[in-house]
Design an enzyme around this catalytic site. Structure first.
Site, PDB file in Angstrom:
ATOM      1  N   ASN A   5       0.849  -1.203   0.000  1.00 44.77           N
ATOM      2  CA  ASN A   5       0.000   0.000   0.000  1.00 44.77           C
ATOM      3  C   ASN A   5       0.880   1.246   0.000  1.00 44.77           C
ATOM      4  OD1 ASN A   5       0.574   0.816   2.849  1.00 44.77           O
ATOM      5  ND2 ASN A   5      -0.268  -1.221   3.217  1.00 44.77           N
TER       6      ASN A   5
ATOM      7  N   ASP B  13      -3.952  -6.660   5.130  1.00 39.63           N
ATOM      8  CA  ASP B  13      -4.863  -7.595   5.817  1.00 39.63           C
ATOM      9  C   ASP B  13      -4.759  -8.996   5.232  1.00 39.63           C
ATOM     10  OD1 ASP B  13      -6.074  -5.926   7.762  1.00 39.63           O
ATOM     11  OD2 ASP B  13      -7.098  -4.866   6.136  1.00 39.63           O
TER      12      ASP B  13
ATOM     13  N   ASP C 148      -3.649 -10.272  12.902  1.00 38.64           N
ATOM     14  CA  ASP C 148      -3.829  -8.884  13.315  1.00 38.64           C
ATOM     15  C   ASP C 148      -2.817  -8.617  14.433  1.00 38.64           C
ATOM     16  OD1 ASP C 148      -4.690  -6.489  14.641  1.00 38.64           O
ATOM     17  OD2 ASP C 148      -6.523  -6.645  13.443  1.00 38.64           O
TER      18      ASP C 148
ATOM     19  N   PHE D 175      -3.909   2.762  15.147  1.00 34.79           N
ATOM     20  CA  PHE D 175      -4.314   3.795  14.200  1.00 34.79           C
ATOM     21  C   PHE D 175      -5.503   3.241  13.414  1.00 34.79           C
ATOM     22  CE2 PHE D 175      -1.626   7.624  13.485  1.00 34.79           C
ATOM     23  CZ  PHE D 175      -0.828   7.482  14.617  1.00 34.79           C
TER      24      PHE D 175
ATOM     25  N   LYS E 215     -13.182  -0.160  15.854  1.00 36.98           N
ATOM     26  CA  LYS E 215     -11.851  -0.803  15.926  1.00 36.98           C
ATOM     27  C   LYS E 215     -11.305  -0.760  17.349  1.00 36.98           C
ATOM     28  CE  LYS E 215     -10.374  -0.512  11.173  1.00 36.98           C
ATOM     29  NZ  LYS E 215      -9.787   0.266  10.114  1.00 36.98           N
TER      30      LYS E 215
ATOM     31  N   LYS F   6     -10.260  -4.334  18.630  1.00 32.89           N
ATOM     32  CA  LYS F   6      -8.820  -4.640  18.699  1.00 32.89           C
ATOM     33  C   LYS F   6      -8.281  -4.563  20.127  1.00 32.89           C
ATOM     34  CE  LYS F   6      -7.913  -3.698  13.924  1.00 32.89           C
ATOM     35  NZ  LYS F   6      -6.851  -4.115  13.022  1.00 32.89           N
TER      36      LYS F   6
END
Ligand code: PMT
Length: 407
Positions: free
Chosen positions: A212, A280, A308, A326, A340, A344
């Site tokens: 990315n 991911d 993750d 983030f 999230k 998470k």
């Protein structure tokens, strides 16, 4: 406004078009009460005049290494030792190369080699010169020698090209000078901070990968801020083209699975900040040889989910006292970030808009929202450095009461 009264700055001006900005820098330093002496390289005199700098600084400007009058008034060794800080602006590729390799063939490079005082450089050059491996290698050497950098920033250059290489603005150079000349509080001394940054690269075959647009700038800025506050700082970085921030140990990784292993290996930590843009998914089975174009059409790439990293560390027995994630969102930024935060298991999510309009990837600036279980705090747009500093200051405040209660 922090006063610099009683402080002496030796400003070394290199030969580049950005030299014109040193007029403003001298003015700002004088406004703060600093004494400013100036050395100019021969090339700098092509861009700005000793007369203009003498008028602004109110001091004699030094240009020649072998000047009998200058040596009698103030020798080059004394000139560099009498300062509290040496500032090189613009630091050209040539001047940086000389500094990195200990060359001393003019007054500027001799003063830099002779000094035992802190040195700050503001690089400025063409983007390709900045990105050249020789320059990047010199940057690494200079950082290892304890030399601090401010900039360069991204933008359109005098030569018409675009990219990193523009000299930092005088106000930002002044900010770095003030930081260096102000006695530092090191509230995170004895604490350990782990930061992930940059993209991950998931191989498809030996020549292709999924990745990315993360440049690593935000994560590197946070690491720099953590080190400035005295933390033992480890930066676990995907592939980026940024130099290691000073005082930070960098662990280079490529894939998400390597990043997870590196994070686990670096535990325990007091604070963990997950800034990396982790892929991911990866290709379920990486091809051993380069995939060939066939008449059967494009290959069907089966994907497998990556671990993750943030959730694994946050839900593990080795959870740091503060876990910060983030959230890179392209719509409903704070709403998705709130989800999230819970999913998470982190204490804070720093949400930012990575849509094209948000323009965060690769940019020098960011607009973030701090999402916690008690609410959302939106910060105005600022440099990624300032986001790093503000975030680390906030985490320091949050960590201190926790630690005090445990002690
Ligand atoms: O690098 P720059 O060009 O400066 O850009 C900065 C940034 C946009 C990359 C940064 O500010 C940012 O938003 N980083 C998080 C990118 C991301 O992957 O966001 P996410 O919403 O997909 O993931 C949420 C969180 O989980 C992140 O903390 C991420 O590091 C973490 N994660 C995600 C997937 C995964 N497999 N493991 C993870 O740990």
């Amino acid at each position: 406004m922090t006063s610099l009264a009683g402080k002496a700055v030796l400003l070394i001006i290199g030969g580049g078009i950005a030299a014109y900005k040193t007029h403003e820098l001298v003015r700002l330093l004088k406004t703060r009460g600093a004494r400013v002496r100036v050395i100019m390289t021969r090339a700098a005199e092509e861009f700005v005049t000793p007369l203009s700098l003498a008028s602004l600084s109110g001091e004699k400007v030094y240009t020649a290494l072998f000047s009998l009058t200058d040596e009698v008034e103030m020798g080059h060794i004394q000139l560099s030792r009498a300062a509290d800080l040496l500032v090189v602006a613009p630091a050209t590729a040539d001047l940086m190369a000389k500094m990195a390799h200990g060359l001393a063939d003019d007054l500027a490079s001799t003063a830099l080699l002779a000094t035992d005082k802190p040195v700050l450089i503001a690089p400025a050059m063409n983007v390709r010169m900045w990105q050249h491996p020789a320059t990047q290698h010199n940057v690494e050497i200079l950082r290892r020698h304890g030399i601090a950098l401010v900039g360069p920033t991204d933008g359109e250059m005098a030569c018409g090209e675009f990219g990193p290489g523009r000299m930092a603005e005088p106000g930002d150079i002044l900010g770095a000078i003030v930081t260096m000349l102000t006695p530092k509080a090191r509230p995170l001394a004895g604490r350990r901070v782990i930061i992930t940054a940059g993209p991950t690269r998931e191989p498809i075959d030996p020549v292709r990968f999924i990745s990315n647009h993360s440049s690593g700038k935000q994560g590197y800025a946070i690491a720099e801020a953590a080190a400035e506050l005295g933390a033992e700082t480890v930066l676990i970085s995907g592939p980026v083209s940024l130099p290691a921030p000073s005082g930070v140990r960098v662990v280079n990784v490529e894939t998400a699975r390597e990043m997870l292993t590196a994070c686990q290996d670096e535990m325990p930590a007091d604070i963990a900040i997950f800034t990396a843009a982790v892929a991911d998914w990866r290709v379920a089975s990486e091809a051993a040889e380069k995939l060939k174009k066939t008449e059967a059409g494009p290959p069907n790439l089966a994907l497998a989910e990556n671990p993750d990293i943030l959730a694994t560390i946050a839900h593990s027995g080795m959870r740091p006292s503060l876990v910060v994630g983030f959230a890179a969102e392209t719509e409903k930024v704070t709403e998705h970030a709130t989800q999230k935060l819970k999913r998470k298991g982190c204490d804070i999510i720093v949400a930012n808009d990575v849509s094209e309009a948000g323009g965060v990837f690769g940019s020098d600036r960011n607009t973030v929202h701090l999402v916690t279980s008690t609410g959302i705090e939106s910060w105005p747009e600022m440099s990624k450095q300032d986001v790093g500093r503000k975030l680390m200051e906030r985490l320091t405040e949050l960590l201190t009461p926790q630690q005090k209660a445990m002690e």
